[in-house]
Scaffold this motif. Structure first.
Motif, PDB file in Angstrom:
ATOM      1  N   VAL A 103       0.797  -1.223   0.000  1.00  0.00           N
ATOM      2  CA  VAL A 103       0.000   0.000   0.000  1.00  0.00           C
ATOM      3  C   VAL A 103       0.830   1.274   0.000  1.00  0.00           C
ATOM      4  N   ALA A 104       2.137   1.175   0.327  1.00  0.00           N
ATOM      5  CA  ALA A 104       2.947   2.402   0.389  1.00  0.00           C
ATOM      6  C   ALA A 104       4.419   2.054   0.546  1.00  0.00           C
ATOM      7  N   SER A 105       5.237   3.050   0.262  1.00  0.00           N
ATOM      8  CA  SER A 105       6.691   2.965   0.439  1.00  0.00           C
ATOM      9  C   SER A 105       7.020   2.529   1.870  1.00  0.00           C
ATOM     10  N   MET A 106       7.961   1.583   2.015  1.00  0.00           N
ATOM     11  CA  MET A 106       8.282   0.978   3.320  1.00  0.00           C
ATOM     12  C   MET A 106       9.784   1.042   3.575  1.00  0.00           C
ATOM     13  N   ASP A 107      10.190   1.793   4.589  1.00  0.00           N
ATOM     14  CA  ASP A 107      11.609   1.904   4.914  1.00  0.00           C
ATOM     15  C   ASP A 107      12.013   0.795   5.882  1.00  0.00           C
ATOM     16  N   PHE A 108      12.244  -0.391   5.317  1.00  0.00           N
ATOM     17  CA  PHE A 108      12.704  -1.503   6.136  1.00  0.00           C
ATOM     18  C   PHE A 108      14.190  -1.372   6.448  1.00  0.00           C
ATOM     19  N   GLY A 109      14.975  -0.931   5.468  1.00  0.00           N
ATOM     20  CA  GLY A 109      16.430  -0.870   5.622  1.00  0.00           C
ATOM     21  C   GLY A 109      17.075  -2.210   5.332  1.00  0.00           C
ATOM     22  N   PRO A 110      17.017  -2.692   4.063  1.00  0.00           N
ATOM     23  CA  PRO A 110      17.491  -4.044   3.748  1.00  0.00           C
ATOM     24  C   PRO A 110      18.948  -4.083   3.272  1.00  0.00           C
ATOM     25  N   VAL A 111      19.342  -5.262   2.805  1.00  0.00           N
ATOM     26  CA  VAL A 111      20.632  -5.560   2.152  1.00  0.00           C
ATOM     27  C   VAL A 111      21.789  -5.555   3.157  1.00  0.00           C
ATOM     28  N   PHE A 112      21.986  -6.714   3.785  1.00  0.00           N
ATOM     29  CA  PHE A 112      23.073  -6.943   4.734  1.00  0.00           C
ATOM     30  C   PHE A 112      24.012  -8.009   4.174  1.00  0.00           C
ATOM     31  N   LEU A 113      25.294  -7.771   4.342  1.00  0.00           N
ATOM     32  CA  LEU A 113      26.275  -8.769   3.919  1.00  0.00           C
ATOM     33  C   LEU A 113      27.197  -9.221   5.049  1.00  0.00           C
ATOM     34  N   ASN A 114      27.132  -8.556   6.210  1.00  0.00           N
ATOM     35  CA  ASN A 114      27.867  -9.048   7.372  1.00  0.00           C
ATOM     36  C   ASN A 114      27.285 -10.383   7.822  1.00  0.00           C
ATOM     37  N   LYS A 115      28.138 -11.312   8.183  1.00  0.00           N
ATOM     38  CA  LYS A 115      27.645 -12.582   8.730  1.00  0.00           C
ATOM     39  C   LYS A 115      27.040 -12.365  10.108  1.00  0.00           C
ATOM     40  N   ARG A 116      27.619 -11.462  10.877  1.00  0.00           N
ATOM     41  CA  ARG A 116      27.059 -11.076  12.165  1.00  0.00           C
ATOM     42  C   ARG A 116      26.843  -9.574  12.146  1.00  0.00           C
ATOM     43  N   LEU A 117      25.702  -9.134  12.675  1.00  0.00           N
ATOM     44  CA  LEU A 117      25.308  -7.734  12.537  1.00  0.00           C
ATOM     45  C   LEU A 117      25.850  -6.924  13.708  1.00  0.00           C
TER      46      LEU A 117
ATOM     47  N   ASP B 296      23.374 -14.337   0.618  1.00  0.00           N
ATOM     48  CA  ASP B 296      23.708 -13.066  -0.029  1.00  0.00           C
ATOM     49  C   ASP B 296      22.732 -12.764  -1.175  1.00  0.00           C
ATOM     50  N   ALA B 297      22.331 -13.791  -1.907  1.00  0.00           N
ATOM     51  CA  ALA B 297      21.390 -13.579  -3.013  1.00  0.00           C
ATOM     52  C   ALA B 297      20.024 -13.142  -2.494  1.00  0.00           C
ATOM     53  N   PHE B 298      19.600 -13.685  -1.361  1.00  0.00           N
ATOM     54  CA  PHE B 298      18.362 -13.229  -0.722  1.00  0.00           C
ATOM     55  C   PHE B 298      18.461 -11.734  -0.434  1.00  0.00           C
TER      56      PHE B 298
ATOM     57  N   THR C 207      16.142  -8.440  -1.846  1.00  0.00           N
ATOM     58  CA  THR C 207      15.314  -7.516  -1.060  1.00  0.00           C
ATOM     59  C   THR C 207      15.420  -6.080  -1.556  1.00  0.00           C
ATOM     60  N   ALA C 208      16.476  -5.756  -2.299  1.00  0.00           N
ATOM     61  CA  ALA C 208      16.588  -4.417  -2.884  1.00  0.00           C
ATOM     62  C   ALA C 208      15.486  -4.166  -3.897  1.00  0.00           C
ATOM     63  N   VAL C 209      14.904  -5.221  -4.427  1.00  0.00           N
ATOM     64  CA  VAL C 209      13.808  -5.109  -5.405  1.00  0.00           C
ATOM     65  C   VAL C 209      12.472  -5.503  -4.782  1.00  0.00           C
TER      66      VAL C 209
ATOM     67  N   LYS D  21      14.329  -1.376 -18.465  1.00  0.00           N
ATOM     68  CA  LYS D  21      15.029  -2.476 -17.799  1.00  0.00           C
ATOM     69  C   LYS D  21      14.172  -3.109 -16.709  1.00  0.00           C
ATOM     70  N   TRP D  22      14.110  -4.434 -16.755  1.00  0.00           N
ATOM     71  CA  TRP D  22      13.361  -5.214 -15.785  1.00  0.00           C
ATOM     72  C   TRP D  22      14.305  -5.825 -14.744  1.00  0.00           C
ATOM     73  N   TYR D  23      13.796  -5.865 -13.500  1.00  0.00           N
ATOM     74  CA  TYR D  23      14.452  -6.573 -12.398  1.00  0.00           C
ATOM     75  C   TYR D  23      13.438  -7.556 -11.842  1.00  0.00           C
ATOM     76  N   ILE D  24      13.807  -8.825 -11.763  1.00  0.00           N
ATOM     77  CA  ILE D  24      12.932  -9.845 -11.184  1.00  0.00           C
ATOM     78  C   ILE D  24      13.645 -10.412  -9.967  1.00  0.00           C
ATOM     79  N   ALA D  25      12.987 -10.395  -8.834  1.00  0.00           N
ATOM     80  CA  ALA D  25      13.607 -10.830  -7.584  1.00  0.00           C
ATOM     81  C   ALA D  25      12.731 -11.858  -6.890  1.00  0.00           C
TER      82      ALA D  25
END
Length: 647
Positions: free
Chosen positions: A489-503, A517-519, A523-525, A582-586
């Motif tokens: 329903v609207a823009s959502m600021d989740f804050g995704p895309v992590f590559l650290n094994k531990r946060l 990492d592919a997951f 999430t960027a899309v 350009k298409w992005y499929i995730a």
């Protein structure tokens, strides 16, 4: 005989006054809306392809202009065909062709007070709202005390909805803030976690019939933000107003406006599959732009130290490091979070803004919304809650070249708070600042209403990956719910895309990431936010393959087209989005077992694509391929993902 005939005639007349009914259809005739009055009570009913999706559900409200919950008569109705094209530049689509059949129903009560209920029916949505007109009897302000608007779901329906939190609860009394866990196919009638009902949007699975999403839009300070009650024994969820304790008792729980008074719009999106829900523009269809400006407000990607490096990183040197990271990643922004005023200061912040400008990076700054509605100590505070303080601060921000604000900790849905959102957006537009709200309500049509509105949290977001291992463990599954609920329903600021094994800033501390990492790339899309705040850290660029960052340097944050491909909340999700040509499929897999899914991707047929998918363990692999046909097999690891995109 004459007595019998007169009695029979009176019986017919009495029944004709007591029971009234009319109907309208969607343009394609698949949706049928029935409106009726029975014994003075108003109802509506929704059918899709001749199947009942909403049973007879109540309409009405109580106001200072009259009690419109009983003793009603349907005295007139007017139909209209709505056809409009409009543009969005910070959304999941850029061009909307809106076609709806409208029916405006006029009701009177026993005191001859008048209310209009306006319904609009598209091929995927039903939207409706109340309008109390000005009259000789009713002038000036009108107070709405409550709605009895209801939604009666079929008996075997299950839910994906979030409970309303108690006021002044949670960390430093900052709730409610739309940051609760979603139910997962609970039967309707299951009591909410706190006994206070549920927040919007609310997704319902009607078994073999299909899906239904209920939400709210069109609030700019003119109304309260509403929610759903717990379901009655008959399966009816009703509209509920804010609680008295919200926003630390600031403001009434009722809604007040000058007549004629328009309420919010309630929206119902329905379909056999989840496609209409993912692609719906119901939230923006029934609203209009409120602010005219020649200023341009940019969307984009942002580096963000706080999410992994936390409060200690809010210092001059670390922020300079993340400005460099933003420049390396071709991000448009850096978000500098709480406590910058204490740890960096205004004078040094001006220096940082200039340094960022030299790197072609815009600065976004965090603020506490506070007056007195929470005890969160993070500063700056008492800068956004009054017009005088806000405009003074925004003037300084404009002077040093800050591009936007993240404003946190609102804690309620009262009209006074909804007006604060509106006032912040209006003032910020004047000073050229884009806006992101956190600890906040669901945005209600704001992507179209305000030129500088970018995104809101209003979801259990990525900070909880850092705070709770349990949330991190559930995250793959949770992530597959959001595209069909909050983010639909609207823009959502989740804050995704992590590559650290531990946060955590230190490699041997912090919560353990469970996704591949592919997951994370997907999430960027899959997650849409006009400003997307990455969970990346500087060491990621040294540790991970360059193709991941080549992809992230170019992935858009706003889209021209969004298409549902496949999915099921809590299990998996596949979404396609287009920017220009350009298409992005995730795709993301929410389950802890490998999954093979064959999908139809006609937009990629005959095209050369780049593919990021799962490799060994959490690692990814990269390939290029020409897709000779539209069918493609996605091989997803447990908690894994895939991205296909046109280079």
């Amino acid at each position: 005989m004459r007595y019998f005939f007169l009695s029979f005639l009176l019986f017919i007349i009495s029944n004709s006054l007591r029971a009234q009914q009319l109907s309208t259809f969607s343009p394609d005739k698949n949706i049928k809306l029935e409106i009726s009055v029975d014994n003075g009570f108003a109802y509506y009913q929704v059918f899709f392809q001749d199947e009942e999706f909403l049973a007879k559900s109540p309409l009405g409200l109580i106001s200072s202009a009259g009690d419109f919950t009983k003793g009603l008569k349907l005295v007139a109705n007017k139909t209209n065909k709505i056809q409009e094209s409009y543009q969005l530049n910070r959304s999941k689509v850029s061009q909307v062709s809106y076609k709806a059949n409208e029916i405006n129903c006029t009701f009177t009560n026993t005191a001859n007070d008048i209310i209009n209920i306006i319904f609009r029916v598209t091929n995927t949505d039903v939207a409706f709202g109340y309008l109390i007109p000005k009259s000789k009897k009713n002038t000036g302000n009108c107070i709405i005390e409550k709605e009895i608007t209801g939604f009666k779901l079929p008996s075997k329906t299950t839910t994906f909805i979030t409970p309303q939190a108690p006021p002044l609860s949670g960390w430093e009394k900052t709730k409610p803030s739309y940051e609760e866990e979603y139910t997962r196919e609970e039967p309707i009638g299951t009591k909410s976690q706190y006994g206070l009902g549920f927040t919007f949007p609310a997704l319902f699975h009607l078994g073999n019939k299909g899906w239904l999403l209920i939400s709210e839009t069109g609030i700019s300070g003119n109304y309260v933000g509403t929610r759903l009650s717990d379901a009655s024994s008959e399966g009816i969820y009703t509209i509920t107003f804010p609680q008295e304790g919200e926003n630390n008792h600031d403001g009434p729980v009722t809604a007040t406006a000058l007549l004629p008074m328009q309420t919010s719009w309630k929206t119902i999106t329905i379909g056999k599959t989840l496609k209409p829900i993912v692609e719906s523009t119901a939230a923006t269809d029934v609203v209009k732009p409120l602010v005219k400006t020649s200023k341009i407000f940019d969307s984009g990607r942002a580096s963000w130290s706080w999410i992994v490096w936390q409060d200690e990183s809010c210092n001059y040197n670390d922020q300079k490091t993340f400005i460099d990271l933003a420049a390396d990643m071709k991000c448009e922004f850096i978000l500098i979070d709480a406590l910058w005023d204490v740890n960096i200061g205004k004078e040094k912040m001006a220096e940082l803004v200039n340094y960022a400008k030299s790197k072609n990076v815009g600065v976004l700054l965090w603020y506490n919304s506070n007056g007195n509605w929470n005890t969160a100590p993070q500063t700056p505070k008492n800068k956004m809650n009054t017009s005088e303080a806000r405009r003074s601060e925004m003037k300084w921000l404009q002077e040093i070249g800050v591009k936007g604000l993240k404003i946190d900790f609102f804690g309620g849905d009262k009209q006074a708070t909804m007006k604060l959102y509106h006032d912040i957006l209006v003032d910020a537009a004047e000073f050229g600042l884009n806006i992101n709200f956190h600890g906040a309500t669901l945005p209600r049509g704001w992507e179209r209403m305000y030129p500088n509105y970018m995104t809101s949290e209003a979801v259990l977001a990525s900070e909880n990956l850092v705070f709770q291992q349990g949330f991190s463990d559930r995250y793959p599954s949770t992530a597959t719910i959001y595209p069909f609920t909050r983010n639909a329903v609207a823009s959502m600021d989740f804050g995704p895309v992590f590559l650290n094994k531990r946060l955590h800033r230190e490699a041997n501390k912090g919560t353990i990431r469970k996704t591949t990492d592919a997951f994370e790339m997907a999430t960027a899309v899959v997650f849409f936010s006009a400003v997307q705040h990455w969970g990346l850290t500087p060491e990621n660029l040294k540790e991970k393959p360059s193709y991941l960052f080549d992809y992230l340097k170019n992935v858009p944050t706003v889209w021209d087209e969004t298409v549902y491909i496949d999915g099921y909340p809590g299990k998996y999700c596949v979404i396609a989005r287009r920017k220009n040509t350009k298409w992005y499929i995730a795709a993301i897999n929410g389950e802890n077992a490998p999954k093979n899914i064959t999908v139809n991707l006609p937009m990629l047929k005959g095209k050369n694509v780049s593919i990021i998918n799962d490799g060994e363990g959490q690692e990814s692999k990269f390939s290029t391929k020409k897709l000779d046909n539209a069918s493609f097999n996605l091989e997803l690891s447990a908690n894994g993902g895939t991205v296909l995109y046109m280079p």
